[in-house]
Scaffold this motif. Sequence first.
Motif, PDB file in Angstrom:
ATOM      1  N   ILE A 101       0.812  -1.215   0.000  1.00 32.69           N
ATOM      2  CA  ILE A 101       0.000   0.000   0.000  1.00 32.69           C
ATOM      3  C   ILE A 101       0.848   1.268   0.000  1.00 32.69           C
ATOM      4  O   ILE A 101       0.326   2.370   0.119  1.00 32.69           O
ATOM      5  CB  ILE A 101      -0.998   0.018   1.187  1.00 32.69           C
ATOM      6  N   GLY A 102       2.171   1.125  -0.141  1.00 33.01           N
ATOM      7  CA  GLY A 102       3.056   2.281  -0.220  1.00 33.01           C
ATOM      8  C   GLY A 102       3.003   3.172   1.009  1.00 33.01           C
ATOM      9  O   GLY A 102       3.028   4.390   0.899  1.00 33.01           O
ATOM     10  N   THR A 103       2.965   2.558   2.191  1.00 29.16           N
ATOM     11  CA  THR A 103       2.794   3.314   3.424  1.00 29.16           C
ATOM     12  C   THR A 103       3.858   2.949   4.446  1.00 29.16           C
ATOM     13  O   THR A 103       4.175   1.784   4.654  1.00 29.16           O
ATOM     14  CB  THR A 103       1.397   3.038   4.020  1.00 29.16           C
ATOM     15  N   LEU A 104       4.390   3.983   5.079  1.00 27.40           N
ATOM     16  CA  LEU A 104       5.302   3.813   6.195  1.00 27.40           C
ATOM     17  C   LEU A 104       4.481   4.001   7.461  1.00 27.40           C
ATOM     18  O   LEU A 104       3.833   5.031   7.638  1.00 27.40           O
ATOM     19  CB  LEU A 104       6.430   4.844   6.127  1.00 27.40           C
ATOM     20  N   VAL A 105       4.471   3.001   8.334  1.00 30.29           N
ATOM     21  CA  VAL A 105       3.664   3.040   9.555  1.00 30.29           C
ATOM     22  C   VAL A 105       4.593   3.246  10.747  1.00 30.29           C
ATOM     23  O   VAL A 105       5.546   2.490  10.944  1.00 30.29           O
ATOM     24  CB  VAL A 105       2.843   1.749   9.731  1.00 30.29           C
ATOM     25  N   VAL A 106       4.279   4.280  11.537  1.00 28.30           N
ATOM     26  CA  VAL A 106       5.036   4.594  12.743  1.00 28.30           C
ATOM     27  C   VAL A 106       4.092   4.433  13.929  1.00 28.30           C
ATOM     28  O   VAL A 106       2.995   4.984  13.926  1.00 28.30           O
ATOM     29  CB  VAL A 106       5.589   6.033  12.681  1.00 28.30           C
ATOM     30  N   THR A 107       4.517   3.682  14.933  1.00 28.57           N
ATOM     31  CA  THR A 107       3.701   3.474  16.121  1.00 28.57           C
ATOM     32  C   THR A 107       4.201   4.379  17.237  1.00 28.57           C
ATOM     33  O   THR A 107       5.371   4.314  17.618  1.00 28.57           O
ATOM     34  CB  THR A 107       3.760   2.007  16.584  1.00 28.57           C
ATOM     35  N   VAL A 108       3.313   5.244  17.730  1.00 29.38           N
ATOM     36  CA  VAL A 108       3.651   6.166  18.817  1.00 29.38           C
ATOM     37  C   VAL A 108       2.837   5.798  20.052  1.00 29.38           C
ATOM     38  O   VAL A 108       1.796   5.143  19.959  1.00 29.38           O
ATOM     39  CB  VAL A 108       3.383   7.635  18.411  1.00 29.38           C
ATOM     40  N   ALA A 109       3.312   6.244  21.214  1.00 28.27           N
ATOM     41  CA  ALA A 109       2.610   5.965  22.462  1.00 28.27           C
ATOM     42  C   ALA A 109       1.270   6.680  22.475  1.00 28.27           C
ATOM     43  O   ALA A 109       1.133   7.781  21.953  1.00 28.27           O
ATOM     44  CB  ALA A 109       3.451   6.426  23.642  1.00 28.27           C
ATOM     45  N   GLN A 110       0.275   6.034  23.072  1.00 23.71           N
ATOM     46  CA  GLN A 110      -1.068   6.606  23.187  1.00 23.71           C
ATOM     47  C   GLN A 110      -1.643   6.161  24.522  1.00 23.71           C
ATOM     48  O   GLN A 110      -1.691   4.973  24.811  1.00 23.71           O
ATOM     49  CB  GLN A 110      -1.954   6.110  22.039  1.00 23.71           C
ATOM     50  N   THR A 111      -2.076   7.119  25.321  1.00 21.06           N
ATOM     51  CA  THR A 111      -2.690   6.789  26.598  1.00 21.06           C
ATOM     52  C   THR A 111      -3.935   5.940  26.375  1.00 21.06           C
ATOM     53  O   THR A 111      -4.776   6.278  25.560  1.00 21.06           O
ATOM     54  CB  THR A 111      -3.076   8.073  27.362  1.00 21.06           C
ATOM     55  N   LEU A 115      -4.009   2.951  25.076  1.00 18.40           N
ATOM     56  CA  LEU A 115      -3.774   1.923  24.049  1.00 18.40           C
ATOM     57  C   LEU A 115      -2.414   1.283  24.296  1.00 18.40           C
ATOM     58  O   LEU A 115      -1.379   1.874  24.004  1.00 18.40           O
ATOM     59  CB  LEU A 115      -3.809   2.529  22.639  1.00 18.40           C
ATOM     60  N   ARG A 116      -2.442   0.089  24.839  1.00 15.61           N
ATOM     61  CA  ARG A 116      -1.195  -0.592  25.188  1.00 15.61           C
ATOM     62  C   ARG A 116      -0.284  -0.787  23.969  1.00 15.61           C
ATOM     63  O   ARG A 116       0.929  -0.667  24.071  1.00 15.61           O
ATOM     64  CB  ARG A 116      -1.521  -1.932  25.832  1.00 15.61           C
ATOM     65  N   ALA A 117      -0.859  -1.092  22.831  1.00 17.11           N
ATOM     66  CA  ALA A 117      -0.072  -1.333  21.618  1.00 17.11           C
ATOM     67  C   ALA A 117       0.360  -0.038  20.940  1.00 17.11           C
ATOM     68  O   ALA A 117       1.139  -0.066  19.998  1.00 17.11           O
ATOM     69  CB  ALA A 117      -0.872  -2.180  20.640  1.00 17.11           C
ATOM     70  N   GLY A 118      -0.144   1.107  21.409  1.00 22.03           N
ATOM     71  CA  GLY A 118       0.204   2.377  20.788  1.00 22.03           C
ATOM     72  C   GLY A 118      -0.719   2.703  19.628  1.00 22.03           C
ATOM     73  O   GLY A 118      -1.579   1.909  19.249  1.00 22.03           O
ATOM     74  N   ARG A 119      -0.533   3.881  19.070  1.00 23.04           N
ATOM     75  CA  ARG A 119      -1.344   4.330  17.933  1.00 23.04           C
ATOM     76  C   ARG A 119      -0.489   4.273  16.678  1.00 23.04           C
ATOM     77  O   ARG A 119       0.626   4.784  16.643  1.00 23.04           O
ATOM     78  CB  ARG A 119      -1.838   5.758  18.179  1.00 23.04           C
ATOM     79  N   ARG A 120      -1.023   3.647  15.643  1.00 24.34           N
ATOM     80  CA  ARG A 120      -0.296   3.507  14.372  1.00 24.34           C
ATOM     81  C   ARG A 120      -0.648   4.678  13.453  1.00 24.34           C
ATOM     82  O   ARG A 120      -1.796   4.924  13.179  1.00 24.34           O
ATOM     83  CB  ARG A 120      -0.655   2.183  13.712  1.00 24.34           C
ATOM     84  N   LEU A 121       0.396   5.372  12.990  1.00 27.30           N
ATOM     85  CA  LEU A 121       0.221   6.481  12.065  1.00 27.30           C
ATOM     86  C   LEU A 121       0.800   6.067  10.720  1.00 27.30           C
ATOM     87  O   LEU A 121       1.938   5.602  10.639  1.00 27.30           O
ATOM     88  CB  LEU A 121       0.956   7.726  12.578  1.00 27.30           C
ATOM     89  N   GLY A 122       0.018   6.237   9.674  1.00 25.68           N
ATOM     90  CA  GLY A 122       0.468   5.854   8.333  1.00 25.68           C
ATOM     91  C   GLY A 122       0.837   7.076   7.510  1.00 25.68           C
ATOM     92  O   GLY A 122       0.128   8.076   7.493  1.00 25.68           O
ATOM     93  N   PHE A 123       1.970   6.994   6.838  1.00 25.83           N
ATOM     94  CA  PHE A 123       2.440   8.055   5.956  1.00 25.83           C
ATOM     95  C   PHE A 123       2.589   7.483   4.553  1.00 25.83           C
ATOM     96  O   PHE A 123       3.419   6.597   4.322  1.00 25.83           O
ATOM     97  CB  PHE A 123       3.789   8.612   6.445  1.00 25.83           C
ATOM     98  N   ARG A 124       1.764   7.980   3.638  1.00 25.47           N
ATOM     99  CA  ARG A 124       1.846   7.537   2.245  1.00 25.47           C
ATOM    100  C   ARG A 124       3.106   8.114   1.610  1.00 25.47           C
ATOM    101  O   ARG A 124       3.362   9.305   1.717  1.00 25.47           O
ATOM    102  CB  ARG A 124       0.624   7.997   1.456  1.00 25.47           C
ATOM    103  N   LEU A 125       3.871   7.259   0.952  1.00 30.31           N
ATOM    104  CA  LEU A 125       5.089   7.687   0.294  1.00 30.31           C
ATOM    105  C   LEU A 125       4.945   7.485  -1.205  1.00 30.31           C
ATOM    106  O   LEU A 125       4.396   6.482  -1.655  1.00 30.31           O
ATOM    107  CB  LEU A 125       6.299   6.905   0.822  1.00 30.31           C
ATOM    108  N   ALA A 126       5.427   8.465  -1.961  1.00 31.38           N
ATOM    109  CA  ALA A 126       5.363   8.400  -3.425  1.00 31.38           C
ATOM    110  C   ALA A 126       6.760   8.109  -3.977  1.00 31.38           C
ATOM    111  O   ALA A 126       7.769   8.489  -3.374  1.00 31.38           O
ATOM    112  CB  ALA A 126       4.844   9.719  -3.981  1.00 31.38           C
TER     113      ALA A 126
END
Length: 101
Positions: free
Chosen positions: A76-86, A88-99
Amino acid sequence: MTMTATSVNRIRRPIRAQQQAQRPEGIPVLPAVDVNLGSVTFFTPSGHHLYWSAEPAELVNSLAQAVRPAQWIPEIGTLVVTVAQTGLRAGRRLGFRLAAH
């Protein structure tokens, strides 16, 4: 002689669990980001990759707060970064589309 047929009820997983099971697996990467040009580069087992991001500053901020290695999902051409989230034990996943760069 009497035979007895027994049926087994299958437990259905919730839809959310099925969607998570179908999520493509990512490749752990360590991206280098040029905030001025928006270029993102990293290595995978298949070699060197160079991409462009429309949000390089946000990507750098997310990488600074990451709680696990970034994941490249080539399907899907996406870089996923997981950051801490109160909460959510697994953290919050943020997706960045890369071209392609």
